[in-house]
Design a protein around this motif. Structure first.
Motif, PDB file in Angstrom:
ATOM      1  N   SER A 144      78.948 131.638  74.733  1.00 60.03           N
ATOM      2  CA  SER A 144      79.260 130.201  74.780  1.00 60.03           C
ATOM      3  C   SER A 144      79.901 129.818  76.120  1.00 60.03           C
TER       4      SER A 144
ATOM      5  N   SER B 284      76.424 120.996  74.719  1.00 61.29           N
ATOM      6  CA  SER B 284      76.394 120.737  73.273  1.00 61.29           C
ATOM      7  C   SER B 284      75.045 121.146  72.673  1.00 61.29           C
TER       8      SER B 284
ATOM      9  N   LEU C 192      82.107 123.707  73.961  1.00 66.51           N
ATOM     10  CA  LEU C 192      82.194 122.277  74.249  1.00 66.51           C
ATOM     11  C   LEU C 192      83.607 121.822  74.630  1.00 66.51           C
TER      12      LEU C 192
ATOM     13  N   SER D 221      84.592 110.282  75.336  1.00 66.81           N
ATOM     14  CA  SER D 221      84.468 111.453  74.465  1.00 66.81           C
ATOM     15  C   SER D 221      85.465 112.554  74.832  1.00 66.81           C
TER      16      SER D 221
ATOM     17  N   PHE E   4      78.131 117.999  79.526  1.00 67.65           N
ATOM     18  CA  PHE E   4      78.587 118.292  78.158  1.00 67.65           C
ATOM     19  C   PHE E   4      77.489 118.027  77.121  1.00 67.65           C
ATOM     20  N   ILE E   5      76.527 117.159  77.464  1.00 68.97           N
ATOM     21  CA  ILE E   5      75.389 116.926  76.554  1.00 68.97           C
ATOM     22  C   ILE E   5      74.560 118.200  76.440  1.00 68.97           C
TER      23      ILE E   5
ATOM     24  N   ARG F  96      74.687 124.913  72.454  1.00 71.24           N
ATOM     25  CA  ARG F  96      75.762 125.581  71.689  1.00 71.24           C
ATOM     26  C   ARG F  96      76.727 126.361  72.595  1.00 71.24           C
TER      27      ARG F  96
ATOM     28  N   CYS G 105      84.293 122.864  78.072  1.00 66.56           N
ATOM     29  CA  CYS G 105      83.453 122.065  78.969  1.00 66.56           C
ATOM     30  C   CYS G 105      84.110 120.716  79.264  1.00 66.56           C
TER      31      CYS G 105
END
Length: 315
Positions: free
Chosen positions: A254, A117, A123, A52, A113-114, A120, A126
């Protein structure tokens, strides 16, 4: 079916991880015979997680160099110093100190990162931090261990660097290259299919490596309880410090959210491999027990971040 299995494993990770540890302790003899599989399982996990990630994230270096520097410094300077101080004051056991420092000096967890995500967070930044931190780990981890270990234990630095390269760096680069080559399509076509197998690999690593600490866990004493409590306290302090520091350093919620999860989570599986391969079994204890709390605390702090975002986005 694979997607349903992945969601099921994700939901029950806080229970399945400690369960894997218990099974590993009970099947101690089996675990010892399967140790050769651990580096391969970990390389697979790294590859699956890196599908990813892409080179686009590296552009964050130009846009957010200070944020990246602070996150890396927190992971590999501030937390190791804090862990060293706490462990030496409480235990005065050099092997445990090495274990505690290793547990917090590891690269940030790929699964962060999950949570970024879900909550919010930023990302793209990250993913950039995960990739950069992963790539520098063969230099950072051996250097930190040399400082902490001193002359009391011999450590084969060359072998450690080689192991980190082929368990983390090489699979990551292959994953990123495939993502770039397929223009992100591989994340959907292959990445999602591999996700449940990646989690099963994590449970297998915990199960196999926990055989190394079986003699310590079977004899429950105050030292064992103290180790678990200190691991928990350090893990909580990591998340909490990130939230406090982030609040004062940045206005962007964020980025604060990103900092909490990249600073709070660790790639503990690689720490278990390093500890079992290069150090006496006692060193593995603080690292393995970190797995007990990682997903539970991430879930707890996701709720904390929801409340924080609600309060300060309105404010």
């Amino acid at each position: 079916m694979l997607n349903s299995l992945n969601k099921y494993l994700q939901k029950w990770m806080p229970i399945l991880t400690p369960l894997s540890l218990v099974i590993g302790v009970l099947l101690e003899n089996v675990g010892h015979q399967l140790l050769f599989l651990v580096p391969w399982l970990f390389a697979f996990m790294t590859f699956a997680g890196s599908l990813s990630m892409n080179v686009e994230g590296i552009k964050s270096l130009k846009k957010y160099p200070t944020v990246i520097f602070i996150v890396i410094a927190f992971l590999h300077v501030l937390m190791p110093i804090w862990a060293y101080f706490v462990s030496t004051v409480i235990f005065q056991d050099h092997l445990l100190t090495i274990g505690f420092v290793l547990a917090v000096a590891l690269p940030t967890g790929v699964t962060s990162f999950i949570w970024v995500s879900i909550c919010r967070g930023h990302l793209a930044l990250c993913l950039a931090i995960i990739l950069i931190d992963t790539l520098i780990s063969p230099v950072v981890i051996p250097a930190l261990l040399h400082i902490v270990v001193g002359q009391t234990i011999e450590i084969d630095t060359v072998s450690l660097i080689v192991d980190l390269l082929w368990m983390i760096v090489v699979p990551s680069l292959i994953g990123v290259a495939l993502n770039e080559f397929t223009k992100g399509k591989i994340t959907v076509t292959l990445g999602r299919k591999l996700a449940p197998f990646s989690k099963l690999s994590l449970f297998s690593i915990v199960m196999i490596n926990s055989s190394a600490i079986a003699p310590y866990i079977k004899n429950i004493n105050w030292e064992l309880v103290s180790v678990i409590l200190v691991v928990f306290a350090l893990a909580v302090s990591g998340y909490a410090l990130c939230l406090v520091l982030g609040h004062f350093l940045w206005k962007d919620i964020s980025i604060i959210t990103l900092f909490v999860f990249t600073g709070g989570m660790r790639n503990i599986a690689v720490g278990v491999v390093i500890a079992t391969t290069y150090f006496p079994a006692k060193t593995v204890m603080p690292v393995v027990f970190g797995m007990l709390f990682q997903q539970i605390l991430a879930s707890f702090f996701s709720r904390v971040m929801e409340k924080y975002q609600l309060k300060y986005s309105k404010g």
